[in-house]
Design a protein around this motif. Structure first.
Motif, PDB file in Angstrom:
ATOM      1  N   MET A 183      74.598  87.303   4.503  1.00 44.31           N
ATOM      2  CA  MET A 183      74.439  86.243   3.545  1.00 44.31           C
ATOM      3  C   MET A 183      74.989  84.914   4.051  1.00 44.31           C
ATOM      4  SD  MET A 183      72.706  86.581   1.033  1.00 44.31           S
ATOM      5  CE  MET A 183      72.428  86.792  -0.639  1.00 44.31           C
ATOM      6  N   LYS A 184      76.016  84.963   4.895  1.00 40.98           N
ATOM      7  CA  LYS A 184      76.582  83.731   5.411  1.00 40.98           C
ATOM      8  C   LYS A 184      75.553  82.989   6.268  1.00 40.98           C
ATOM      9  CE  LYS A 184      81.517  84.671   5.514  1.00 40.98           C
ATOM     10  NZ  LYS A 184      82.705  84.740   6.358  1.00 40.98           N
ATOM     11  N   ASN A 185      74.818  83.734   7.096  1.00 45.60           N
ATOM     12  CA  ASN A 185      73.814  83.094   7.938  1.00 45.60           C
ATOM     13  C   ASN A 185      72.688  82.497   7.108  1.00 45.60           C
ATOM     14  OD1 ASN A 185      75.134  83.646  10.312  1.00 45.60           O
ATOM     15  ND2 ASN A 185      74.080  85.591  10.638  1.00 45.60           N
ATOM     16  N   ARG A 229      72.923  81.279   4.082  1.00 49.42           N
ATOM     17  CA  ARG A 229      73.423  80.044   3.476  1.00 49.42           C
ATOM     18  C   ARG A 229      73.478  78.915   4.495  1.00 49.42           C
ATOM     19  NH1 ARG A 229      78.311  82.380  -0.288  1.00 49.42           N
ATOM     20  NH2 ARG A 229      76.944  83.393  -1.823  1.00 49.42           N
ATOM     21  N   LYS A 230      73.851  79.229   5.724  1.00 47.06           N
ATOM     22  CA  LYS A 230      73.886  78.203   6.774  1.00 47.06           C
ATOM     23  C   LYS A 230      72.485  77.675   7.061  1.00 47.06           C
ATOM     24  CE  LYS A 230      78.002  79.833   9.205  1.00 47.06           C
ATOM     25  NZ  LYS A 230      78.512  80.411  10.463  1.00 47.06           N
TER      26      LYS A 230
END
Length: 59
Positions: free
Chosen positions: A1-3, A5-6
């Motif tokens: 999920m972090k990727n 969002r980035k």
């Protein structure tokens, strides 16, 4: 999920910066002062051509 969002943030930044650059470019091109001078030159050319056309005799 972090990727994810980035990636969304990156595309958002590119999109917003593109809009800002486009708005600044359009504003700078609309605020040029030389348009009045060009319009008067075109008007002088047109009146010259109309006068020249009147002097030409048609057969």
């Amino acid at each position: 999920m972090k990727n994810f969002r980035k990636i969304i943030l990156l595309f958002t930044v590119i999109f917003v910066s593109g809009i800002i650059i486009t708005v600044k470019t359009v504003n700078s091109s609309l605020q040029k002062k030389d348009t009045l001078e060009k319009a008067s030159e075109i008007e002088k050319d047109i009146t010259y051509l109309l006068k020249a056309e009147k002097t030409i005799e048609t057969v």
